[in-house]
Design an enzyme around this catalytic site. Sequence first.
Site, PDB file in Angstrom:
ATOM      1  N   LYS A 115       0.822  -1.210   0.000  1.00 45.36           N
ATOM      2  CA  LYS A 115       0.000   0.000   0.000  1.00 45.36           C
ATOM      3  C   LYS A 115       0.858   1.263   0.000  1.00 45.36           C
ATOM      4  O   LYS A 115       0.503   2.270  -0.621  1.00 45.36           O
ATOM      5  CB  LYS A 115      -0.947  -0.021   1.188  1.00 45.36           C
ATOM      6  CG  LYS A 115      -2.075  -1.043   1.049  1.00 45.36           C
ATOM      7  CD  LYS A 115      -3.026  -0.988   2.230  1.00 45.36           C
ATOM      8  CE  LYS A 115      -4.252  -1.852   1.994  1.00 45.36           C
ATOM      9  NZ  LYS A 115      -3.928  -3.281   1.832  1.00 45.36           N
ATOM     10  N   GLU A 199      -3.417   6.603   8.206  1.00 44.86           N
ATOM     11  CA  GLU A 199      -4.098   7.532   7.319  1.00 44.86           C
ATOM     12  C   GLU A 199      -5.373   8.050   7.978  1.00 44.86           C
ATOM     13  O   GLU A 199      -5.891   7.437   8.930  1.00 44.86           O
ATOM     14  CB  GLU A 199      -4.417   6.886   5.967  1.00 44.86           C
ATOM     15  CG  GLU A 199      -5.423   5.774   6.000  1.00 44.86           C
ATOM     16  CD  GLU A 199      -5.670   5.176   4.623  1.00 44.86           C
ATOM     17  OE1 GLU A 199      -4.786   5.286   3.753  1.00 44.86           O
ATOM     18  OE2 GLU A 199      -6.749   4.597   4.422  1.00 44.86           O
ATOM     19  N   HIS A 234     -14.890  -5.764   6.712  1.00 46.01           N
ATOM     20  CA  HIS A 234     -14.112  -5.118   5.647  1.00 46.01           C
ATOM     21  C   HIS A 234     -14.010  -5.981   4.384  1.00 46.01           C
ATOM     22  O   HIS A 234     -13.149  -5.753   3.537  1.00 46.01           O
ATOM     23  CB  HIS A 234     -12.702  -4.761   6.142  1.00 46.01           C
ATOM     24  CG  HIS A 234     -12.690  -3.843   7.320  1.00 46.01           C
ATOM     25  ND1 HIS A 234     -13.031  -2.513   7.244  1.00 46.01           N
ATOM     26  CD2 HIS A 234     -12.394  -4.072   8.626  1.00 46.01           C
ATOM     27  CE1 HIS A 234     -12.933  -1.956   8.431  1.00 46.01           C
ATOM     28  NE2 HIS A 234     -12.559  -2.877   9.291  1.00 46.01           N
ATOM     29  N   ARG A 291      -5.268  -8.497 -10.192  1.00 44.67           N
ATOM     30  CA  ARG A 291      -5.847  -9.798 -10.534  1.00 44.67           C
ATOM     31  C   ARG A 291      -7.297  -9.607 -10.943  1.00 44.67           C
ATOM     32  O   ARG A 291      -7.819  -8.493 -10.911  1.00 44.67           O
ATOM     33  CB  ARG A 291      -5.805 -10.719  -9.309  1.00 44.67           C
ATOM     34  CG  ARG A 291      -6.459 -10.081  -8.086  1.00 44.67           C
ATOM     35  CD  ARG A 291      -6.603 -11.028  -6.925  1.00 44.67           C
ATOM     36  NE  ARG A 291      -6.968 -10.357  -5.684  1.00 44.67           N
ATOM     37  CZ  ARG A 291      -8.184  -9.923  -5.361  1.00 44.67           C
ATOM     38  NH1 ARG A 291      -9.176 -10.065  -6.234  1.00 44.67           N
ATOM     39  NH2 ARG A 291      -8.411  -9.339  -4.199  1.00 44.67           N
TER      40      ARG A 291
END
Length: 480
Positions: A115, A199, A234, A291
């Site tokens: 990330k 973040e 999530h 993918r």
Amino acid sequence: MKKILVANRGEIALRILKTCKKMNIATVAVYSEVDRNAPHVLFADEAVCIGAAASNDSYLKGEKIIEVAKDLQVEGIHPGYGFLSENASFAQKVIDSGLIFIGPNPESIRVMGSKLASKETVKAYNIPLVPGTEHAITDIQEAKKIAVEIGYPILIKASAGGGGKGMRMVERDSDFENQMQRAVSEAQSAFGDGAVFIEKYIGSPRHIEIQVLADRQGNTVHLFERECSIQRRHQKVVEEAPSSILSPELRAKMGEAAVKVAKSCSYLGAGTVEFLLDENSNFYFLEMNTRLQVEHPVTELITGTDLVALQIKIARGETLAFTQEDLHINGHALELRVYAEDPTQDFLPSTGLLTTYQPPKGKGIRVDDGYVEGMEVPIYYDPLLSKLVVHAENREAAISLMIEAIEQYQIKGIQNTLEFGKFVCQHEAFTSGNFDTHFVKKYFKPEDIQKEKEAEMKLAAQLALKQYLLEKETLKLPII
């Protein structure tokens, strides 16, 4: 390519094999001992057992899979999703062995698999990013200071993570240290990498992702968006295309940003760029999945494409046969992931024998599955039974068709998410389009499904009694 090995199992393996058959490409399936009689094994032209039930002893044995491919004169390997699909090392080994990896180049997988690295890569293209750190953090005091600068609430996220693992939301300074330690520990356990970053927490986000395709000739297009905001832990459960809240202007802007993300890492093949959309229609780059996505069927249905066929064509060097201007949205599509999980028990996996398994059929209904009646649902793999997908002329009609399909779908022997899907489709927040990623937390209570089941049982009993009384009256028999 005249022969392809599918390095996966279940519904995605079978879905890829079916496209190969349509393209007159010979196929090889691999399987674990517990999957010996699985549909994907029986469908393929050839099948090879590669190990015991556990993933580490079978579907994650990259070198064994490559060895099988070479022994059987396979030319390309399709990884599907999950398992080795985003393993840059495996992709490189496939290429080094002289085979074609049906997916992006290893460097793209590596960069977008982190990330932090992915954010650094796309930053030069002026892609909007959620405010946060630009490097991995392990020092708690340094991290705490940064959290204060960003402003609570914040998210601590595993750099190598996904699926909600290694992720912690922190609302106040006093909770930070404990949540940081837990995030690092979980990231280390799940990914072998304890690196985390911080973040800003977006309060009421929508999860919007854009499907992209890129060929070897430098052509890159997007195939519009998918709305993936209905999630539990999530992880997505219900997806749709297009999103009910994107204007044509915002759709074009996000599509353009997704294309830039793909170009930033010289992407090849099919990929998905994920964004968070806040309540003010500001969007932020989240990550890129290198993918095929579980939810790819909704994109196929609204664009009239076969993404697996396009992956194969791109991998063998063909140029995309269409441009961005050729692509248009046709109707509306919904997908429900039918998991072997119990929604009344916090979506815990449910394993056992499928004593009844009868998927729905009809116009506009598509079921991608990897099970048949009488099969055992094992404990070793992801609990996804199937993907129930519908396509209609508009969103309202698609929701109605999904409810109809759910009611037709007969599954007994294990718990599943069909009733949860029906709950979602009938909820005002979903039908109105006024929802976000907190839908489950805000609206779903396990007793809602239990009440629905009890009401259905009561109605069934009343109908049975009514029918019984009618028959007694017709036959003039005494009521007992």
